[in-house]
Design a protein around this motif. Sequence first.
Motif, mmCIF file in Angstrom:
data_model
loop_
_atom_site.group_PDB
_atom_site.id
_atom_site.type_symbol
_atom_site.label_atom_id
_atom_site.label_comp_id
_atom_site.label_asym_id
_atom_site.label_seq_id
_atom_site.Cartn_x
_atom_site.Cartn_y
_atom_site.Cartn_z
ATOM 1 N N PRO A 1 0.834 -1.199 0.000
ATOM 2 C CA PRO A 1 0.000 0.000 0.000
ATOM 3 C C PRO A 1 0.877 1.261 0.000
ATOM 4 O O PRO A 1 2.038 1.226 0.387
ATOM 5 N N SER A 2 0.292 2.369 -0.437
ATOM 6 C CA SER A 2 1.004 3.629 -0.330
ATOM 7 C C SER A 2 0.923 4.076 1.127
ATOM 8 O O SER A 2 0.089 3.585 1.899
ATOM 9 N N GLN B 1 -2.563 5.328 1.990
ATOM 10 C CA GLN B 1 -3.528 4.241 2.204
ATOM 11 C C GLN B 1 -3.310 3.572 3.558
ATOM 12 O O GLN B 1 -4.269 3.181 4.227
ATOM 13 N N LEU B 2 -2.076 3.450 3.953
ATOM 14 C CA LEU B 2 -1.752 2.794 5.208
ATOM 15 C C LEU B 2 -2.200 3.615 6.397
ATOM 16 O O LEU B 2 -2.663 3.072 7.402
ATOM 17 N N SER C 1 -4.622 6.065 6.355
ATOM 18 C CA SER C 1 -6.018 6.511 6.337
ATOM 19 C C SER C 1 -6.884 5.563 7.186
ATOM 20 O O SER C 1 -6.632 4.360 7.228
#
Length: 65
Positions: free
Chosen positions: A56-57, A60-61, A63
């Motif tokens: 994941p970016s 994303q991690l 959020s």
Amino acid sequence: MEKGKAPAEAAESAAAYAARLAREWSTWAMKNTKVVAHYGFIPLVILVGMSSEPKPSLAQLLSPV
């Protein structure tokens, strides 16, 4: 020898000295372990998350969704 102390009270036995050092060391170690765990947990979670598949970016991690 300290003033006002009896000779038996002034000399600490080797076992009592070792026990006192063990207590002091364990207290010091636990305090430092608490600090390391407190400040290291979130970076550890991020590191483990970033090395998983699929990758994941960072956004994303982090959020909540």
